[in-house]
Design a protein around this motif. Structure first.
Motif, PDB file in Angstrom:
ATOM      1  N   SER A 124      -4.083 -28.154  -8.494  1.00 56.81           N
ATOM      2  CA  SER A 124      -3.940 -28.576  -7.600  1.00 56.81           C
ATOM      3  C   SER A 124      -4.153 -30.650  -7.669  1.00 56.81           C
ATOM      4  O   SER A 124      -4.063 -31.415  -7.316  1.00 56.81           O
ATOM      5  CB  SER A 124      -5.105 -28.261  -6.251  1.00 56.81           C
ATOM      6  N   MET A 169       2.133 -26.546  -9.936  1.00 60.54           N
ATOM      7  CA  MET A 169       2.676 -25.507  -8.959  1.00 60.54           C
ATOM      8  C   MET A 169       1.666 -24.625  -9.132  1.00 60.54           C
ATOM      9  O   MET A 169       1.263 -23.531  -8.791  1.00 60.54           O
ATOM     10  CB  MET A 169       3.647 -25.685  -8.489  1.00 60.54           C
ATOM     11  N   HIS A 224      -1.900 -23.252 -10.144  1.00 59.91           N
ATOM     12  CA  HIS A 224      -2.765 -23.636  -8.622  1.00 59.91           C
ATOM     13  C   HIS A 224      -2.711 -22.119  -7.979  1.00 59.91           C
ATOM     14  O   HIS A 224      -4.215 -21.549  -7.201  1.00 59.91           O
ATOM     15  CB  HIS A 224      -3.103 -24.997  -8.234  1.00 59.91           C
ATOM     16  N   ASN A 225      -1.282 -21.386  -7.797  1.00 59.77           N
ATOM     17  CA  ASN A 225      -1.512 -20.179  -7.049  1.00 59.77           C
ATOM     18  C   ASN A 225      -0.851 -18.921  -7.509  1.00 59.77           C
ATOM     19  O   ASN A 225      -1.513 -18.160  -7.486  1.00 59.77           O
ATOM     20  CB  ASN A 225      -0.964 -20.292  -6.007  1.00 59.77           C
ATOM     21  N   TYR A 226      -0.854 -18.844  -9.395  1.00 56.42           N
ATOM     22  CA  TYR A 226      -0.363 -18.325 -10.437  1.00 56.42           C
ATOM     23  C   TYR A 226      -1.454 -16.973  -9.908  1.00 56.42           C
ATOM     24  O   TYR A 226      -1.165 -16.066  -9.633  1.00 56.42           O
ATOM     25  CB  TYR A 226       0.049 -17.901 -11.085  1.00 56.42           C
ATOM     26  N   VAL A 247      -1.123 -14.205  -7.393  1.00 64.33           N
ATOM     27  CA  VAL A 247       0.826 -13.053  -7.987  1.00 64.33           C
ATOM     28  C   VAL A 247      -0.287 -12.290  -9.041  1.00 64.33           C
ATOM     29  O   VAL A 247       0.146 -11.085  -8.609  1.00 64.33           O
ATOM     30  CB  VAL A 247       1.730 -13.979  -8.471  1.00 64.33           C
ATOM     31  N   SER A 289       0.860 -12.390   0.774  1.00 62.75           N
ATOM     32  CA  SER A 289      -0.553 -13.306   1.282  1.00 62.75           C
ATOM     33  C   SER A 289      -1.409 -13.979   0.499  1.00 62.75           C
ATOM     34  O   SER A 289      -2.199 -15.268   0.219  1.00 62.75           O
ATOM     35  CB  SER A 289      -1.601 -13.347   2.034  1.00 62.75           C
ATOM     36  N   PRO A 321      -0.991 -15.200  -2.871  1.00 65.93           N
ATOM     37  CA  PRO A 321      -0.590 -16.525  -3.811  1.00 65.93           C
ATOM     38  C   PRO A 321      -0.839 -17.843  -2.608  1.00 65.93           C
ATOM     39  O   PRO A 321      -1.233 -18.538  -2.913  1.00 65.93           O
ATOM     40  CB  PRO A 321       0.674 -16.131  -4.021  1.00 65.93           C
ATOM     41  N   ARG A 322      -0.557 -17.371  -1.223  1.00 64.08           N
ATOM     42  CA  ARG A 322      -0.682 -19.171  -0.469  1.00 64.08           C
ATOM     43  C   ARG A 322      -2.248 -18.761  -0.256  1.00 64.08           C
ATOM     44  O   ARG A 322      -2.310 -20.426  -0.135  1.00 64.08           O
ATOM     45  CB  ARG A 322      -0.284 -17.773   1.175  1.00 64.08           C
ATOM     46  N   GLY A 333      -3.515 -19.999  -3.639  1.00 68.05           N
ATOM     47  CA  GLY A 333      -3.167 -21.912  -3.447  1.00 68.05           C
ATOM     48  C   GLY A 333      -4.100 -23.036  -2.825  1.00 68.05           C
ATOM     49  O   GLY A 333      -4.270 -24.213  -2.911  1.00 68.05           O
ATOM     50  N   MET A 334      -3.575 -22.297  -1.268  1.00 71.40           N
ATOM     51  CA  MET A 334      -4.589 -23.375  -0.737  1.00 71.40           C
ATOM     52  C   MET A 334      -5.826 -23.634  -0.651  1.00 71.40           C
ATOM     53  O   MET A 334      -6.590 -24.714  -0.539  1.00 71.40           O
ATOM     54  CB  MET A 334      -4.349 -22.586   1.081  1.00 71.40           C
ATOM     55  N   LEU A 343      -5.912 -26.169  -3.074  1.00 70.44           N
ATOM     56  CA  LEU A 343      -6.242 -27.327  -3.091  1.00 70.44           C
ATOM     57  C   LEU A 343      -7.211 -28.076  -2.331  1.00 70.44           C
ATOM     58  O   LEU A 343      -7.939 -29.313  -2.561  1.00 70.44           O
ATOM     59  CB  LEU A 343      -4.692 -27.500  -1.736  1.00 70.44           C
TER      60      LEU A 343
END
Ligand code: SF4
Ligand code: SF4
Lengths: 273, 358
Positions: free
Chosen positions: B74, B182, B185-187, B190, B206, B208-209, B212-213, B216
Motif C-alpha cells: 500500500s 495492488m 498488498h492483498n494477495y 487469496v 472477503s 482478500p478485501r 487489503g484494506m 492500506l
C-alpha cells in the motif's frame, strides 16, 4: 531384488492405481512396515494413542501408509465373528494421488509433479518447505517434517514402478487387500468385487472414489463398508483452486477501491499546486 | 494421553498400592483404561474424532510478513500516486522509502520462515499462475525491484540535478509500484482463502478485501507515526479503510456458519474481534475527532494510527491462528453435523480422547 517373473508389465505412460479393499485387510500393518523399509522413513516412536488399537494415528511426513482400525457395531454372521464382539474393519490409508491434486496445484516450486504413471510425486530436492501443499490437500496427507524443513508424502514407489515392480506396500500385503494395477482395469475390478460382496450380504459395501467432486477421482480407490466418514474419508473433497476465481475477484475489487481512495484523497485534499 | 490424565492415574496407582499393602485388598475400582469402553467409529463420530486435515505449519513470522507486506504494498501505491498528484513531495518520498524497506523486510521474513536463502530462490524456478504462493513470490520480487528503483531515483536526484537516469528510474518505479502494489498488498488473503482450511475457505471472498484494506490502513498509520499527521488526504484514506473494516467486521459477526467458530470463540476469536474494533470503529472515532480540534489533532491522529497498526497485527495473527484451530475440527471436512443437546453424544468423552500428531 525381485525376479523377472514379478514384472508388472506396466510401462511408463500407463496410469496406475491402488485399490485398497478393507474387507480383506487383517490389520497386520505389513504395508506400513514395507513402506518404511523401502523408502527409508524414520520411525514414529512408541506412542499409544489410547483411543483404539490404532497407534499409528494418521498419515504424515513419516507415515505414508496408515492402517485404520474401524470398530463398528456388532454385525454377526459375516466373516464368522461372534455375536458379542464389535465388528472390526481395517483399511490401509494412503495418499490419494488425486486426478486433480490440491497439493500439486498449490506447490510454487514445481517440486510436486505428475509422474508418467499419473501419480503425484514430491521431489524433495526441489521442495523448499513452504508448506503450502499441507493446507491445500483436502485429505490431510502431505506434511512438512519440521526437523528437515521439507514436506514428504507417499511416492507411489515411482522408483519401483519404473523398474517394473509394484509398490512395496502392495507387494507386502499378505491378503491382497492392497491391489495395484492399471487404473481402468482396477475400476472394473472394484465393481466386480463390490457385486460379489453385495451378493454375499455385505449390502453396506461401497467404493470410495470421489469422481463427482472437483478432485475428479483418485488413483488409490478404496472398498469400504458403511459411510466414508467412519474411515475419515471426506464425502465431498474439493480442490482449493476452484475458489481462486472468487478470491482474485475480491482482491481486484479491493485493489481498485484502494487506488480510487488514494487518487481521490490526494486530488481533493492536497493536489499539486 | 494428557499430562493431567496420566498424573491422575499415577497417583491413583500409588493409592492402590498403599491400600493393598495396608489391608491386603483393594475396595474401590482401579483405573479406567483410556477411552473404555472402546469408542466406536461411526458416521456420527467420524474416525475416533481424529482430525482429517493437517494444521498449517507456518512459523509466527508468516503473519508478521502478512502485516509488513500488506503495509509495504500500500505504501508503494501511495508513494507513487501521491508523487503524481499530491502536493506533499516529502510524504510521497517517505512512503516510497518505507515501501522499499518493507519489501526488504518481507523477503527477510519469508526466508527466515523457510530456513535458508537458497530455498526462496526455489520459488523463482517457475511461474505458476494457479499457485498463489508462486504468484505472491513473483509479485514480492517484482515489487521489491520497482520500489528499489524509485528509491534509487530519489538518491540520484540528491546527487545530480535532473539526471535522465533518475527520471527513467522514477517513471518505471512509479508504474511498477502501483501495478504490483495492488496484488502485493492483498494477495495474502487469496493465499489463505483458497485452501482446504474451513475457516479461511469460508471467507475466501472477503479475506482478500479485508487483508487489503488492513494493509492500506497500516500504510497510512505508519506514515502518520513518522510525522505526517497534517495530511488531510491521509486522514481520508484512513477513514475509508477503517469504514471498510467496520463493515467487514459486521459482516463476519452476521454470518453464522459453523466454519467461522474460531473467529468468534477462544483466543483466536478474541484476537479477531479485537482487531475488528481496533481497525474499525475506534480509528474512525479518533480520526473524526481530529477534524474538530487543531490543538490535539496530532495526538488523536497518532492514537488512530497506533490503533490501526495493532488492529492489523491482531487481524493477521488471529486469522492465521484460527486456521490451526479450524484444521482440528474433525466434523467439518466430514460433513458431520454439530451434536445438539438432544443427541446422546457424550461430548466430554469425545473431548477426553487424546490426539497425537505424528
Ligand atoms: S491426497 Fe493430498 S497429497 Fe495426495 S495427491 Fe491428493 S492432494 Fe496431494
Ligand atoms: S512444501 Fe515443498 S512440496 Fe509443498 S508446496 Fe511447498 S515447495 Fe511444494
Amino acid at each position: 531384488m525381485s525376479g523377472a517373473t514379478d514384472h508388472t508389465g506396466i510401462q511408463p505412460g500407463e496410469v496406475t492405481s491402488f485399490l485398497t479393499d478393507s474387507t480383506l485387510c487383517i490389520g497386520c500393518k505389513a504395508c506400513e512396515v514395507a513402506c518404511k523399509e523401502w523408502n527409508g522413513i524414520s520411525a514414529d516412536g512408541y506412542d499409544f494413542t489410547g483411543w483404539s488399537y490404532d497407534n499409528t494415528a494418521a498419515l504424515g511426513h513419516s507415515t505414508w501408509r496408515h492402517v485404520k482400525f474401524v470398530e463398528g457395531e456388532i454385525t454377526p454372521g459375516i466373516g464368522g465373528n461372534s455375536a458379542q464382539q464389535l465388528s472390526w474393519e481395517f483399511s490401509s490409508d494412503v495418499c490419494k494421488h488425486c486426478e486433480v491434486a490440491g497439493c500439486l496445484e498449490a506447490c510454487p516450486t514445481g517440486s510436486l509433479v505428475r509422474t508418467e504413471f499419473g501419480s503425484v510425486f514430491l521431489q524433495p530436492d526441489i521442495c523448499n518447505g513452504c508448506s503450502y501443499c499441507v493446507i491445500s490437500c483436502p485429505f490431510g496427507v502431505v506434511q512438512k517434517n519440521e526437523d528437515d524443513g521439507r514436506a514428504f508424502k507417499c511416492t507411489f514407489c515411482t522408483d519401483r514402478q519404473k523398474a517394473g515392480m509394484m509398490p512395496a506396500c502392495a507387494k507386502a500385503c499378505p491378503t491382497e487387500s492392497i491391489k495395484f494395477g492399471r487404473l481402468d482395469e482396477l475400476k472394473v475390478e472394484a465393481q466386480v468385487r463390490l457385486a460379489t460382496l453385495q451378493s454375499r450380504g455385505m449390502t453396506d459395501a461401497q467404493i470410495y472414489d470421489p469422481t463427482h467432486t472437483s478432485v475428479k477421482g483418485i488413483h488409490s480407490m478404496f472398498i469400504i463398508r458403511g459411510e466414508p466418514e467412519t474411515y475419515n474419508l471426506p464425502p465431498r473433497p474439493e480442490v482449493p483452486t476452484i475458489y481462486l476465481k472468487d478470491a482474485w475477484k475480491s482482491a481486484a475489487f479491493e485493489a481498485v477501491a484502494m487506488v480510487g481512495a488514494v487518487v481521490a484523497s490526494f486530488f481533493f485534499l492536497g493536489r499539486k499546486g | 494421553m494428557s499430562e493431567a490424565q496420566s498424573s491422575f492415574r499415577e497417583s491413583r496407582l500409588d493409592e492402590i498400592r498403599r491400600e493393598a499393602s495396608q489391608f491386603g485388598t483393594v475396595q474401590q475400582a482401579g483405573i479406567r483404561a483410556a477411552g473404555s469402553p472402546l469408542p466406536k467409529a461411526s458416521p456420527q463420530t467420524g474416525y475416533y474424532q481424529q482430525h482429517l486435515l493437517k494444521e498449517p505449519q507456518w512459523t509466527p513470522l508468516v503473519p508478521l510478513y502478512f502485516f509488513v507486506g500488506g503495509a509495504s504494498g500500500s505504501l508503494g501505491v501511495i508513494g507513487s500516486l501521491a508523487d503524481l498528484i499530491g502536493e506533499n513531495d516529502d510524504l510521497a518520498r517517505k512512503a516510497r522509502h518505507m515501501a522499499t524497506a518493507g519489501s526488504t523486510i518481507s523477503s527477510v521474513l519469508l526466508i527466515a520462515d523457510l530456513g535458508r536463502p537458497s530455498r526462496f530462490l526455489n520459488m523463482l524456478r517457475i511461474f505458476k499462475p494457479q499457485s498463489v504462493m508462486s504468484v505472491g513470490s513473483w509479485v514480492l520480487s517484482g515489487f521489491s525491484a520497482f520500489a528499489a528503483a524509485s528509491t534509487l531515483a530519489d538518491i540520484l536526484d540528491t546527487q545530480i540535478d535532473g539526471s535522465p537516469i533518475a527520471t527513467f528510474l522514477r517513471t518505471i518505479g512509479r508504474t511498477g509500484c502501483t501495478v504490483l502494489g495492488m496484488p502485493f498488498h492483498n494477495y495474502t488473503g487469496v493465499l489463505i482463502g483458497a485452501t482446504a482450511i474451513p475457516v479461511w475457505n469460508n471467507r475466501v471472498r472477503s479475506l482478500p478485501r479485508e487483508f487489503g484494506m488492513s494493509g492500506l490502513q497500516s500504510a497510512v498509520s505508519l506514515l502518520e507515526l513518522s510525522g505526517e499527521t497534517d495530511s488531510n488526504a491521509l486522514n481520508a484514506i484512513g477513514l475509508v479503510a477503517a469504514a471498510f473494516e467496520t463493515w467487514e467486521g459486521i459482516e463476519l459477526l452476521r454470518t453464522r456458519d459453523r466454519e467461522l467458530a474460531p473467529t468468534k470463540q477462544g483466543l483466536t476469536g478474541a484476537l479477531i474481534q479485537t482487531a475488528g474494533v481496533l481497525s474499525g470503529p475506534l480509528p474512525i472515532a479518533l480520526r473524526l475527532a481530529s477534524l474538530f480540534t487543531s490543538r490535539r489533532r496530532r495526538r488523536l491522529r497518532q492514537a488512530a494510527a497506533l490503533s490501526g497498526i495493532i488492529g492489523s497485527l491482531c487481524l493477521r495473527y488471529g486469522w492465521v491462528a484460527a486456521g490451526t484451530v479450524s484444521a482440528r475440527d474433525w466434523r467439518i471436512p466430514l460433513n458431520i453435523p454439530e451434536p445438539d443437546a438432544s443427541t446422546s453424544f457424550d461430548r466430554r468423552a469425545a473431548d477426553s480422547l487424546t490426539r497425537r500428531t505424528p
